[in-house]
Structure formats: structure tokens, C-alpha cells
Scaffold this motif. Structure first.
Motif: not given
Ligand SMILES: C[S@@+](CC[C@H](N)C(=O)[O-])C[C@H]1O[C@@H](n2cnc3c(N)ncnc32)[C@H](O)[C@@H]1O
Length: 278
Positions: A32-33, A35-36, A39-40, A48, A58, A61-62, A65, A140
């Protein structure tokens, strides 16, 4: 992902959301992370973790996710049957005509829309003051929920009478009609933090989220629900959840459905409630 990265993620998730991430979930956390991270444009989990520490923005978003958002229309159908067949006739006799429902981990909205469709036939008239509050931690999912737009597959199995009345088909899928959408107020709320509501709820749904918490967190949240629930209110939890060893303030009245235990204090309220009925 080093052990130190996982330890950091585990304790931050627990602090911020109450979600317990045991070692066996490391793979899930990783995917899951990842993907983040992509993106970053970050190359390691250590980078991260550093980013989450140094940039408060952030954090959301954490959290987004890491939440599990699985849900469905009329999931655990017996709750909606009970609502329709047992609760609705009682509520219809109420003199005050004010009803408050809280879907407290509403995810992408299928749960509160299912509640709204169940109640709309009975309480949509102008004389009724019915409001459904739908909250979640994840911004989200709330964004998706408030749009009320779903895929055709997601409504397979939805009773035809609800499709006909409350759903329209559009080019991009299906859309909940305005009459249903306006019954629901979507808001972000973390069950661990401050709850701004003060009024009493007739029904609280807290389904399939307690499983992610430890017993201490569950007990705190359930005690707070008790404070906000009307004496004759109901609490519905998820199919694999229980209040056994979590709270002695509720009694089980059906499959994962609870009502506040009727002590002396409750009896007074019950008398008042009876008097409020026609
Ligand atoms: C598996 S979904 C359950 C959805 C729906 N209640 C159902 O049963 O179909 C769990 C939801 O709980 C939310 N959640 C997790 N921790 C939370 C917290 N601390 N406060 C509020 N919502 C939380 C997640 O974002 C997720 O949308």
C-alpha cells in the motif's frame, strides 16, 4: 522496508488511527505504501518515513493509504431487514418525528446510502426530521461517497424497488438520486479524536472497523457511543465483531445488534420515551 521503518509505520498508524498493524501485515503495508513512494519519487521506505515526520501534510496520505475500505450496498443484509421490519414501525409512532442516524466508518458511502434507501420510504415526508451523519477518517473515500456515483456491478443484488426509485443510470455508471443524497451529511471524523456532535443518536452503525483496533481502543469508542446513543437507541457492529469483554453497558438483541442496557437510569428515560409515543 527495514524493521525500523516498519516499527515507525506501525506506531504512527496506531497513534493516529488506532489501527493495529501486526507483523503479519507487513506485506500489505509494503504494497500500500509503495504506491505512495512511487508517486513521490522516493527510493526507500526510510526516505518516506522521514517525509512523514517532516511534512505534516503527508500524514493524511499515509493514513488514507493504510485504511481498508472494503464495503458494499446492503452488506450484512439482516441489519437492514431489522431496520425495516422491527425498527421502522416503532419509529413511525414517535411523536417528536426527529431521527438521527450515524454511520461512523462509512467508507465510500454504500452503508449510509443503504440506510437512507431503507428509511426514505417511511420518513422522507416533510413532517419528519431525519438526518444521517456519515463519517470516516479517510478523505479519499469520503470524496467518493459524497459524489454518490458507483459502478453498475456494485448494485447487483440491490432490490429492484430501490433501483427504480433512488438510482439513475448515467454514462459513467450509476448515480444516487438527489432525494437520497440530501438525507446524508458526509464529514471527516477520526473515531480516536474529538467528536463535535452533542445530540443523541437513535441508531449508530460502527461496522467492520472495530476489528482493526485493540480492546482498549474498542472499549473507549464503545463507551463514547453509549454517551451519544438515545436510551432506546441501537448500535450495529460488524459480523466478526462483538462487545463481549469490551462493554457491559449494552445487551445483544440480535445478530451483532445491541441496545443500551436498561439500568435504573435508563428506566426513567424509557418512561419518558413511552410518554413521548402517541
Ligand atoms: C472496512 S471499512 C467498513 C465500511 C462499512 N462500515 C462496512 O461495514 O461496509 C472500515 C472503514 O473504517 C475507517 N476507519 C479506520 N480507522 C478509523 C478511525 N480511527 N476513525 C474513523 N474511521 C476509521 C476506514 O477508513 C474504512 O473506510
Amino acid at each position: 522496508m527495514t524493521q525500523a521503518d516498519f516499527d515507525f509505520i506501525q506506531s504512527l498508524a496506531y497513534e493516529e488511527t488506532g489501527i493495529v498493524l501486526p507483523a503479519r501485515k507487513k506485506h500489505m503495508v509494503y504494497s500500500r505504501l509503495s504506491r505512495r513512494l512511487r508517486q513521490l519519487g522516493l527510493k526507500s521506505f526510510s526516505q518516506y518515513c522521514q517525509r512523514v515526520k517532516s511534512e505534516p501534510s503527508e500524514l493524511m496520505n499515509f493514513v488514507n493509504a493504510l485504511t481498508t475500505n472494503l464495503t458494499a450496498f446492503f452488506r450484512e443484509e439482516h441489519h437492514f431487514d431489522y431496520l425495516e421490519k422491527q425498527v421502522t414501525p416503532l419509529w413511525r409512532r414517535r411523536r417528536d418525528k426527529r431521527l438521527r442516524v450515524w454511520s461512523s466508518a462509512c467508507s465510500t458511502g454504500e452503508e449510509p446510502y443503504s440506510i437512507a434507501m431503507t428509511l426514505a420510504d417511511h420518513f422522507a415526508g416533510a413532517e419528519w426530521d431525519l438526518k444521517i451523519l456519515a463519517t470516516d477518517l479517510d478523505t479519499n473515500v469520503l470524496n467518493k461517497a459524497s459524489k454518490g456515483c458507483y459502478s453498475e456491478e456494485s448494485i447487483t443484488g440491490l432490490p429492484q424497488r430501490y433501483r427504480d426509485k433512488y438510482i439513475k443510470t448515467t454514462e459513467s455508471g450509476i448515480q444516487m438520486k438527489q432525494s437520497i443524497q440530501k438525507m446524508i451529511h458526509f464529514k471527516q471524523l477520526n473515531l480516536l479524536q474529538h467528536w463535535p456532535m452533542t445530540g443523541q443518536f437513535d441508531l449508530i452503525f460502527c461496522r467492520n472497523v472495530l476489528i482493526y483496533f485493540d480492546n482498549e481502543t474498542k472499549a473507549k469508542i464503545i463507551a463514547r457511543f453509549r454517551q451519544l446513543l438515545a436510551p432506546d437507541g441501537l448500535l450495529f457492529i460488524g459480523h466478526s465483531e462483538t462487545l463481549t469483554n469490551i462493554s457491559d453497558e449494552f445487551e445483544l438483541i440480535g445478530q451483532t445488534m445491541y441496545q443500551p442496557l436498561r439500568g435504573n437510569h435508563n428506566k426513567l428515560h424509557t418512561e419518558r420515551n413511552k410518554a413521548a409515543l402517541c
